[in-house]
Design a protein around this motif. Structure first.
Motif, short mmCIF file in Angstrom:
data_model
loop_
_atom_site.label_atom_id
_atom_site.label_comp_id
_atom_site.label_asym_id
_atom_site.label_seq_id
_atom_site.Cartn_x
_atom_site.Cartn_y
_atom_site.Cartn_z
N GLY A 39 9.49 4.17 -10.73
CA GLY A 39 10.78 3.57 -11.22
C GLY A 39 11.21 3.42 -9.68
O GLY A 39 12.49 3.20 -9.58
N LEU A 40 10.09 2.71 -8.54
CA LEU A 40 10.22 1.85 -7.44
C LEU A 40 10.63 0.51 -8.10
O LEU A 40 9.48 -1.11 -8.99
CB LEU A 40 9.25 2.32 -6.21
N ASN A 41 11.14 -0.26 -7.38
CA ASN A 41 11.26 -1.98 -6.95
C ASN A 41 11.69 -2.77 -6.22
O ASN A 41 11.79 -2.04 -4.90
CB ASN A 41 12.37 -2.43 -8.05
N LEU A 42 10.39 -3.32 -5.70
CA LEU A 42 10.76 -4.39 -4.20
C LEU A 42 11.35 -5.69 -4.90
O LEU A 42 12.01 -6.22 -5.62
CB LEU A 42 8.73 -5.22 -4.88
N ALA B 83 2.57 10.01 -6.10
CA ALA B 83 2.87 8.50 -7.01
C ALA B 83 4.06 8.26 -6.81
O ALA B 83 5.28 8.17 -6.57
CB ALA B 83 2.60 8.64 -8.12
N TRP B 84 4.14 6.07 -6.57
CA TRP B 84 5.41 5.68 -6.80
C TRP B 84 5.47 5.17 -8.25
O TRP B 84 4.75 4.54 -8.98
CB TRP B 84 4.89 4.04 -6.45
N GLU C 222 0.95 -0.75 -0.01
CA GLU C 222 0.25 -0.19 -0.14
C GLU C 222 0.91 1.02 0.09
O GLU C 222 2.23 1.16 1.13
CB GLU C 222 -1.47 0.42 1.43
N ASN C 223 0.73 2.17 -1.01
CA ASN C 223 1.06 3.45 -0.70
C ASN C 223 0.68 4.32 -0.33
O ASN C 223 -0.44 4.62 -0.45
CB ASN C 223 1.21 4.24 -2.50
N ALA C 224 1.27 4.31 1.11
CA ALA C 224 0.18 5.26 2.20
C ALA C 224 1.08 6.59 2.27
O ALA C 224 0.74 7.56 3.34
CB ALA C 224 0.61 5.18 3.68
N ALA D 133 2.03 2.53 -7.81
CA ALA D 133 0.76 2.58 -6.87
C ALA D 133 0.57 4.03 -7.23
O ALA D 133 1.17 4.81 -6.42
CB ALA D 133 1.21 1.75 -6.36
N ALA D 134 -0.54 4.35 -7.41
CA ALA D 134 -0.62 6.09 -6.49
C ALA D 134 -1.31 6.12 -4.68
O ALA D 134 -1.12 5.06 -4.30
CB ALA D 134 -2.50 5.68 -7.20
N PRO D 135 -1.12 7.08 -4.87
CA PRO D 135 -1.12 8.08 -2.64
C PRO D 135 -2.60 6.62 -3.04
O PRO D 135 -3.65 7.02 -3.68
CB PRO D 135 -1.79 8.82 -3.34
N GLY D 136 -2.11 5.99 -1.52
CA GLY D 136 -3.26 5.45 -0.49
C GLY D 136 -4.07 3.91 -1.54
O GLY D 136 -4.95 3.16 -1.23
N GLU D 137 -3.58 3.68 -2.76
CA GLU D 137 -3.78 2.77 -3.63
C GLU D 137 -3.37 1.04 -2.51
O GLU D 137 -1.97 1.20 -2.42
CB GLU D 137 -3.47 2.83 -5.17
N GLN D 138 -3.61 -0.05 -2.80
CA GLN D 138 -3.31 -1.24 -2.91
C GLN D 138 -3.19 -2.20 -3.76
O GLN D 138 -4.25 -2.12 -4.34
CB GLN D 138 -3.99 -1.66 -2.06
N VAL D 139 -2.01 -3.02 -4.04
CA VAL D 139 -1.97 -3.44 -5.03
C VAL D 139 -1.01 -4.88 -4.56
O VAL D 139 -0.34 -4.85 -3.49
CB VAL D 139 -1.02 -3.10 -5.69
N GLU D 140 -1.35 -5.32 -5.43
CA GLU D 140 -0.42 -6.79 -5.41
C GLU D 140 0.15 -7.54 -6.35
O GLU D 140 0.57 -7.29 -7.76
CB GLU D 140 -1.91 -8.42 -5.76
#
Length: 206
Positions: free
Chosen positions: A13-16, A10-11, A4-6, A39-46
């Protein structure tokens, strides 16, 4: 896994990625495999997490993190870093295949050393070569770097000759007419001069 982008930006150029740590938090492997994530602000991604286990097997701590390449890890800015205790199992070495010429004579501990190296996590394993021939015959050109002596060499710069490979790896080079594997991709490999085989000259007297 869920991310989740808290934040308020927006994210991009990021890598997990991840770090492998010991039980005291000291880094064993700092740079793990990367998976791009946005992910956009407030967005949760799988997001699927791709892992490569550390070498050798054992007890480790897995720390997950996001990285802005060439800039910083988000944990360095105070971002929460989940940590999990993980028991890394030995790699399955049953499918390993040795690419050996018919005239190869293996040291008594060759198979055991190769098997142990594979279970530690190495997908490609190679060792030294002793050339057996008459006093007036020199080893074929290209085999000089493989002369017996020494042990494990993580900086070995030559292809692995007569290697043992785990699928899907196959020989991708040739040295002095022998099958060889030149490191490519991110599969771990090992050169150990104690893994020794002898090659006898196939020259026949006329």
């Amino acid at each position: 896994m869920s991310l989740e982008n808290a934040g308020t930006s927006a994210w991009r150029g990021l890598n997990l990625s991840y770090h492998w740590l010991d039980d005291r938090g000291n880094p064993i492997v700092w740079d793990g495999l990367r998976q791009e994530v946005g992910a956009a602000p407030g967005e949760q991604v799988e997001q699927e997490l791709l892992l490569r286990g550390p070498i050798p097997p054992g007890s480790y701590r897995l720390a997950l993190d996001l990285v802005d390449e060439q800039r910083f890890w988000l944990a360095e800015l105070g971002n929460f870093t989940p940590k999990l205790d993980v028991e890394v199992a030995p790699r399955d070495a049953m499918a390993a295949r040795a690419f050996l010429p018919p005239r190869a004579d293996l040291d008594p501990d060759w198979e055991e050393r190769v098997y142990v190296a594979h279970t530690e996590g190495y997908a490609a394993v190679g060792g030294s070569i002793e050339w057996i021939s008459g006093p007036l015959r020199r080893p074929p050109d290209g085999l000089e770097p493989y002369a017996p002596g020494g042990g494990r060499n993580p900086a070995f710069a030559e292809p692995l000759v007569c290697p043992s490979l785990l699928p899907p790896l196959e020989p991708n080079a040739d040295v002095a007419g022998l099958p060889a594997w030149r490191p490519e991709g991110d599969e771990p490999w090992l050169y150990d001069a104690r893994i020794k085989l002898r090659l006898r000259s196939d020259r026949r007297r006329g």
